[in-house]
Design a protein around this motif. Sequence first.
Motif, mmCIF file in Angstrom:
data_model
loop_
_atom_site.group_PDB
_atom_site.id
_atom_site.type_symbol
_atom_site.label_atom_id
_atom_site.label_comp_id
_atom_site.label_asym_id
_atom_site.label_seq_id
_atom_site.Cartn_x
_atom_site.Cartn_y
_atom_site.Cartn_z
ATOM 1 N N PHE A 126 0.850 -1.202 0.000
ATOM 2 C CA PHE A 126 0.000 0.000 0.000
ATOM 3 C C PHE A 126 0.888 1.256 0.000
ATOM 4 O O PHE A 126 0.628 2.215 -0.744
ATOM 5 C CB PHE A 126 -0.886 -0.050 1.252
ATOM 6 C CG PHE A 126 -1.775 1.134 1.448
ATOM 7 C CD1 PHE A 126 -2.924 1.307 0.686
ATOM 8 C CD2 PHE A 126 -1.486 2.097 2.416
ATOM 9 C CE1 PHE A 126 -3.761 2.403 0.880
ATOM 10 C CE2 PHE A 126 -2.309 3.192 2.612
ATOM 11 C CZ PHE A 126 -3.455 3.352 1.838
ATOM 12 N N THR A 127 1.940 1.232 0.814
ATOM 13 C CA THR A 127 2.864 2.373 0.909
ATOM 14 C C THR A 127 3.528 2.640 -0.435
ATOM 15 O O THR A 127 3.614 3.788 -0.892
ATOM 16 C CB THR A 127 3.955 2.068 1.975
ATOM 17 O OG1 THR A 127 3.304 1.794 3.213
ATOM 18 C CG2 THR A 127 4.925 3.211 2.129
ATOM 19 N N ARG A 128 4.008 1.584 -1.050
ATOM 20 C CA ARG A 128 4.722 1.739 -2.334
ATOM 21 C C ARG A 128 3.798 2.327 -3.400
ATOM 22 O O ARG A 128 4.154 3.255 -4.113
ATOM 23 C CB ARG A 128 5.237 0.383 -2.816
ATOM 24 C CG ARG A 128 6.366 -0.138 -1.973
ATOM 25 C CD ARG A 128 7.065 -1.290 -2.703
ATOM 26 N NE ARG A 128 8.131 -1.796 -1.872
ATOM 27 C CZ ARG A 128 8.213 -3.050 -1.417
ATOM 28 N NH1 ARG A 128 7.296 -3.934 -1.728
ATOM 29 N NH2 ARG A 128 9.233 -3.413 -0.676
ATOM 30 N N GLN A 129 2.573 1.767 -3.497
ATOM 31 C CA GLN A 129 1.668 2.237 -4.547
ATOM 32 C C GLN A 129 1.230 3.685 -4.298
ATOM 33 O O GLN A 129 1.179 4.489 -5.214
ATOM 34 C CB GLN A 129 0.444 1.309 -4.656
ATOM 35 C CG GLN A 129 -0.504 1.662 -5.769
ATOM 36 C CD GLN A 129 0.127 1.581 -7.160
ATOM 37 O OE1 GLN A 129 1.085 0.852 -7.381
ATOM 38 N NE2 GLN A 129 -0.411 2.366 -8.099
ATOM 39 N N CYS A 130 0.925 3.999 -3.034
ATOM 40 C CA CYS A 130 0.527 5.387 -2.720
ATOM 41 C C CYS A 130 1.694 6.336 -2.969
ATOM 42 O O CYS A 130 1.505 7.444 -3.484
ATOM 43 C CB CYS A 130 0.057 5.503 -1.271
ATOM 44 S SG CYS A 130 -1.503 4.689 -0.972
ATOM 45 N N GLY A 131 2.915 5.907 -2.615
ATOM 46 C CA GLY A 131 4.095 6.748 -2.863
ATOM 47 C C GLY A 131 4.233 7.038 -4.343
ATOM 48 O O GLY A 131 4.448 8.180 -4.773
ATOM 49 N N PHE A 132 4.080 6.005 -5.150
ATOM 50 C CA PHE A 132 4.192 6.120 -6.608
ATOM 51 C C PHE A 132 3.122 7.068 -7.162
ATOM 52 O O PHE A 132 3.378 7.930 -7.998
ATOM 53 C CB PHE A 132 4.032 4.704 -7.188
ATOM 54 C CG PHE A 132 4.016 4.642 -8.676
ATOM 55 C CD1 PHE A 132 5.177 4.824 -9.415
ATOM 56 C CD2 PHE A 132 2.834 4.386 -9.362
ATOM 57 C CE1 PHE A 132 5.156 4.756 -10.802
ATOM 58 C CE2 PHE A 132 2.805 4.326 -10.746
ATOM 59 C CZ PHE A 132 3.969 4.509 -11.466
ATOM 60 N N GLU A 133 1.904 6.940 -6.622
ATOM 61 C CA GLU A 133 0.760 7.713 -7.122
ATOM 62 C C GLU A 133 0.789 9.171 -6.672
ATOM 63 O O GLU A 133 0.321 10.049 -7.380
ATOM 64 C CB GLU A 133 -0.490 7.025 -6.557
ATOM 65 C CG GLU A 133 -1.738 7.200 -7.349
ATOM 66 C CD GLU A 133 -2.895 6.433 -6.683
ATOM 67 O OE1 GLU A 133 -2.822 5.196 -6.587
ATOM 68 O OE2 GLU A 133 -3.854 7.087 -6.260
ATOM 69 N N LEU A 134 1.346 9.430 -5.503
ATOM 70 C CA LEU A 134 1.205 10.759 -4.901
ATOM 71 C C LEU A 134 2.462 11.620 -4.981
ATOM 72 O O LEU A 134 2.415 12.818 -4.682
ATOM 73 C CB LEU A 134 0.771 10.615 -3.434
ATOM 74 C CG LEU A 134 -0.617 9.987 -3.257
ATOM 75 C CD1 LEU A 134 -0.878 9.604 -1.803
ATOM 76 C CD2 LEU A 134 -1.702 10.941 -3.763
ATOM 77 N N ALA A 135 3.586 11.039 -5.398
ATOM 78 C CA ALA A 135 4.859 11.790 -5.429
ATOM 79 C C ALA A 135 4.727 13.076 -6.244
ATOM 80 O O ALA A 135 5.242 14.131 -5.843
ATOM 81 C CB ALA A 135 5.971 10.911 -5.990
ATOM 82 N N SER A 136 4.021 13.009 -7.349
ATOM 83 C CA SER A 136 3.936 14.188 -8.222
ATOM 84 C C SER A 136 3.054 15.289 -7.617
ATOM 85 O O SER A 136 2.994 16.395 -8.151
ATOM 86 C CB SER A 136 3.397 13.788 -9.602
ATOM 87 O OG SER A 136 2.101 13.259 -9.449
ATOM 88 N N PHE A 137 2.373 14.989 -6.522
ATOM 89 C CA PHE A 137 1.568 16.008 -5.824
ATOM 90 C C PHE A 137 2.322 16.577 -4.622
ATOM 91 O O PHE A 137 1.728 17.264 -3.784
ATOM 92 C CB PHE A 137 0.244 15.406 -5.341
ATOM 93 C CG PHE A 137 -0.652 14.974 -6.469
ATOM 94 C CD1 PHE A 137 -1.534 15.878 -7.068
ATOM 95 C CD2 PHE A 137 -0.617 13.674 -6.948
ATOM 96 C CE1 PHE A 137 -2.361 15.477 -8.120
ATOM 97 C CE2 PHE A 137 -1.434 13.272 -7.991
ATOM 98 C CZ PHE A 137 -2.311 14.174 -8.582
ATOM 99 N N GLY A 138 3.596 16.247 -4.503
ATOM 100 C CA GLY A 138 4.383 16.755 -3.365
ATOM 101 C C GLY A 138 4.100 16.011 -2.077
ATOM 102 O O GLY A 138 4.440 16.468 -0.986
#
Length: 246
Positions: free
Chosen positions: A159-171
Amino acid sequence: MHKKRIAIVTGAAEGIGQASVKELQSIGCHVVQLDIKFDSFTINDDPNKTLYKVDVTKEDHVKQTFKEVFDQFGRIDILINAVGGSLHSKKIEEIEECDWNSNFDLNLKSAFYCTKFAVPYMKQTKWGRIVNISAVAGRTSTFFGGADFASAKAALIGFTRQCGFELASFGITVNAIAPGLTLTDRVRKMWDDYSEEDRNFIMERVPIGRPSTVNEQAKAISFLCSDDASYVCGAVLDINGAMFVG
Ligand SMILES: NC(=O)c1ccc[n+]([C@@H]2O[C@H](COP(=O)([O-])OP(=O)(O)OC[C@H]3O[C@@H](n4cnc5c(N)ncnc54)[C@H](O)[C@@H]3O)[C@@H](O)[C@H]2O)c1
């Protein structure tokens, strides 16, 4: 840290959650504390309205609480998903469906709901920090839980990895820590009940040779919330005294 950040910590009444509250306060954050254990008297007595009695495994509780926090403070910057724990140490053939579900609710669904309802507010400011508390059980194996707990903690890393991947571009950065045996009040009671032989057996398997303090976990959490960790996203920090060295 440059600004006064608004942080939410779940499982804030005890253990690693409570230590994280103190650590985040010490670096200047305003910390909103969520716990099922807080009583109405304490909450009503809180002049800053920072204590909330919430069951974070209930979607409607979480949604309502995050809205109230945002309405009050105008932002949500940091989320620490500390609620969790191993609910038993049953062998695989003894685990019932209700054990499986309650371990997943406590250790995974709680983080899912809190993340889901924090992210829209973080996206508004294009800055956010989310830290999930997994466990060494999610990295390798454990003496302190069953296959349901280990699976939920491993899933929390996914869950952490996928959320990190998805949200990185939002800061927004999303990371996890994987603590080893950490002497919270709850764990200390359990630890003290073990025979000396069992304690020695376990400690021989902890390369660093001792349990962790809650502060050692909270310091790492606070680092992941800092501006210094701006390029750390989707990572797992192993704070388990080399129990997992993969
Ligand atoms: N202590 C350890 O040895 C250890 C090791 C590895 C991972 N962890 C993880 O660290 C996290 C914190 O563990 P801890 O040992 O500090 O726990 P703890 O039991 O000391 O504290 C957990 C807090 O969460 C609260 N809580 C429980 N269910 C809740 C719910 N549904 N809604 C809101 N609040 C709830 C409890 O009231 C308690 O205050 C957990 O995710 C745990 O799995 C702990």
